[in-house]
Design a protein around this motif. Structure first.
Motif, PDB file in Angstrom:
ATOM      1  N   ALA A  99      -5.078  -2.618   0.144  1.00 18.70           N
ATOM      2  CA  ALA A  99      -4.098  -1.833  -0.492  1.00 18.70           C
ATOM      3  C   ALA A  99      -2.618  -2.417   0.309  1.00 18.70           C
ATOM      4  O   ALA A  99      -2.416  -2.670   1.163  1.00 18.70           O
ATOM      5  CB  ALA A  99      -4.075  -0.548   0.254  1.00 18.70           C
ATOM      6  N   ASP A 101       2.068   6.000   5.652  1.00 20.70           N
ATOM      7  CA  ASP A 101       1.719   7.215   5.156  1.00 20.70           C
ATOM      8  C   ASP A 101      -0.019   7.068   4.684  1.00 20.70           C
ATOM      9  O   ASP A 101      -0.696   7.640   4.694  1.00 20.70           O
ATOM     10  CB  ASP A 101       2.242   7.912   4.031  1.00 20.70           C
ATOM     11  CG  ASP A 101       3.636   8.475   4.493  1.00 20.70           C
ATOM     12  OD1 ASP A 101       3.835   8.761   5.770  1.00 20.70           O
ATOM     13  OD2 ASP A 101       4.650   8.468   3.569  1.00 20.70           O
ATOM     14  N   LEU A 102       0.156   5.978   3.941  1.00 20.42           N
ATOM     15  CA  LEU A 102      -1.164   5.379   3.340  1.00 20.42           C
ATOM     16  C   LEU A 102      -2.324   5.212   4.430  1.00 20.42           C
ATOM     17  O   LEU A 102      -3.351   5.727   4.436  1.00 20.42           O
ATOM     18  CB  LEU A 102      -1.287   4.256   2.487  1.00 20.42           C
ATOM     19  CG  LEU A 102      -2.595   3.820   1.774  1.00 20.42           C
ATOM     20  CD1 LEU A 102      -3.532   4.973   1.009  1.00 20.42           C
ATOM     21  CD2 LEU A 102      -2.209   2.649   0.820  1.00 20.42           C
ATOM     22  N   TYR A 132       5.484   3.377   2.795  1.00 22.67           N
ATOM     23  CA  TYR A 132       4.620   3.888   1.770  1.00 22.67           C
ATOM     24  C   TYR A 132       3.198   3.601   2.689  1.00 22.67           C
ATOM     25  O   TYR A 132       2.145   4.184   2.647  1.00 22.67           O
ATOM     26  CB  TYR A 132       4.458   3.215   0.613  1.00 22.67           C
ATOM     27  CG  TYR A 132       5.726   3.727  -0.379  1.00 22.67           C
ATOM     28  CD1 TYR A 132       6.583   4.743   0.067  1.00 22.67           C
ATOM     29  CD2 TYR A 132       5.811   2.907  -1.714  1.00 22.67           C
ATOM     30  CE1 TYR A 132       7.663   5.039  -0.678  1.00 22.67           C
ATOM     31  CE2 TYR A 132       6.878   3.254  -2.333  1.00 22.67           C
ATOM     32  CZ  TYR A 132       7.539   4.412  -2.094  1.00 22.67           C
ATOM     33  OH  TYR A 132       8.869   4.829  -2.988  1.00 22.67           O
ATOM     34  N   SER A 145       0.859   5.594  -2.690  1.00 25.50           N
ATOM     35  CA  SER A 145       0.283   6.868  -1.846  1.00 25.50           C
ATOM     36  C   SER A 145      -1.260   6.610  -1.660  1.00 25.50           C
ATOM     37  O   SER A 145      -1.819   7.210  -1.001  1.00 25.50           O
ATOM     38  CB  SER A 145       0.638   8.017  -2.686  1.00 25.50           C
ATOM     39  OG  SER A 145      -0.007   8.042  -3.840  1.00 25.50           O
ATOM     40  N   GLY A 146      -1.595   5.614  -2.467  1.00 26.24           N
ATOM     41  CA  GLY A 146      -3.123   5.331  -2.210  1.00 26.24           C
ATOM     42  C   GLY A 146      -4.189   6.013  -3.451  1.00 26.24           C
ATOM     43  O   GLY A 146      -5.222   6.212  -3.205  1.00 26.24           O
ATOM     44  N   ARG A 167      -3.578   8.561   5.771  1.00 26.07           N
ATOM     45  CA  ARG A 167      -4.553   9.041   4.478  1.00 26.07           C
ATOM     46  C   ARG A 167      -5.690   8.336   4.670  1.00 26.07           C
ATOM     47  O   ARG A 167      -6.885   8.910   4.762  1.00 26.07           O
ATOM     48  CB  ARG A 167      -3.747   9.063   3.273  1.00 26.07           C
ATOM     49  CG  ARG A 167      -4.838   9.638   2.073  1.00 26.07           C
ATOM     50  CD  ARG A 167      -3.955   9.492   0.950  1.00 26.07           C
ATOM     51  NE  ARG A 167      -4.740  10.354  -0.280  1.00 26.07           N
ATOM     52  CZ  ARG A 167      -4.653  10.178  -1.643  1.00 26.07           C
ATOM     53  NH1 ARG A 167      -3.544   9.635  -1.964  1.00 26.07           N
ATOM     54  NH2 ARG A 167      -5.347  11.013  -2.242  1.00 26.07           N
ATOM     55  N   ILE A 177      -5.033  -2.476   4.892  1.00 30.41           N
ATOM     56  CA  ILE A 177      -3.562  -2.254   4.837  1.00 30.41           C
ATOM     57  C   ILE A 177      -2.964  -3.469   4.901  1.00 30.41           C
ATOM     58  O   ILE A 177      -2.956  -4.444   5.653  1.00 30.41           O
ATOM     59  CB  ILE A 177      -2.935  -1.349   5.667  1.00 30.41           C
ATOM     60  CG1 ILE A 177      -3.667   0.012   5.546  1.00 30.41           C
ATOM     61  CG2 ILE A 177      -1.471  -1.024   5.396  1.00 30.41           C
ATOM     62  CD1 ILE A 177      -3.770   0.787   4.379  1.00 30.41           C
TER      63      ILE A 177
END
Length: 248
Positions: free
Chosen positions: A111, A121-122, A118, A92-93, A125, A136
């Motif tokens: 990340a 969503d990250l 996942y 989730s970060g 965010r 990412i």
């Protein structure tokens, strides 16, 4: 003249490719994936249970903040402004959003996770928070697929017990680490089937690939620990066919 023109075109194309790659790494919440490392089938399978990936979070963020886990990790790993840090299994970060301000605009957080949902969503965010120094990266269970010699540190937090191919992951992670880089692994003390990792098993699996433990720290506020390892050089990594799986 034709040969000179041909090589000029090639040079321009190469420069454009390099610029594109650099922009991909530097852009906010951009995706990145390095070339593949050694394939999964050349490594031994772990001789212990692998926990299922059941959630992008470990515990509630307020609970973890109250325990002071990030503060302890930052201090013990020596994370500072300007560093490039990979969060392997970022979920989730939780650590991504806390480390990004610490490494600052001259640093970078990569990340990485193996679950595309996942990362989707990250990504949202990170963009909502306006973090400009986060990349990412979609990895594989045996290969984080990170840029060579790019990392000052890598962290694996409350997820090592979920790694389906630990020997491949550790082997393919090593080339991404700069000389003097450190790997920090946080986990609960307990069997892997219960979403923990016995410290003796952790030491054995990392040593099997050529990592050396340089620190072990129980974390206050929980039953977790932080183990810190120095990675092997490209030349000193244990060959995949010579790695012997550890037993729990």
């Amino acid at each position: 003249m034709r040969r000179r023109a041909f090589f000029t075109i090639i040079g321009v194309a190469a420069a454009a490719w390099s610029l594109t790659a650099a922009l991909t790494i530097r852009g906010a919440a951009q995706d990145f994936m390095a070339p593949s490392g050694a394939p999964a089938d050349v490594f031994p399978r772990p001789e212990r249970p692998v926990a299922d990936i059941v959630s992008p979070i470990w515990h509630g963020e307020k609970e973890r903040d109250a325990a002071g886990e990030p503060r302890q990790l930052v201090r013990l790993l020596g994370i500072k402004p300007g560093m490039t840090v990979a969060d392997i299994g970022a979920g989730s970060g939780y650590y991504v959003v806390r480390l990004a301000p610490i490494v600052g605009p001259k640093g970078r957080i990569i990340a990485e996770d193996v679950v595309p949902e996942y990362l989707q969503d990250l990504r949202k965010r990170v963009r909502a928070l306006g973090l400009q120094n986060v990349t990412i990266s979609l990895g594989e269970p045996h290969d984080p697929r990170l840029p060579a010699h790019s990392l000052d540190a890598a962290i694996l937090v409350h997820m090592y017990h979920e790694v389906a191919q630990p020997y491949g992951l550790l082997y393919n992670l090593a080339p991404a680490l700069k000389p003097g880089a450190r790997v920090g692994i946080v986990d609960a003390i307990g069997p892997t089937v219960n979403h923990g990792t016995p410290p003796s098993l952790l030491r054995c699996e990392l040593a099997a690939v050529g990592y050396h433990e340089i620190g072990f720290h129980p974390l206050t506020g929980s039953n977790a620990f932080l183990a810190i390892f120095a990675p092997p050089s490209d030349e000193s990594r244990t060959r995949p066919d010579a790695i012997i799986a550890c037993t729990q």
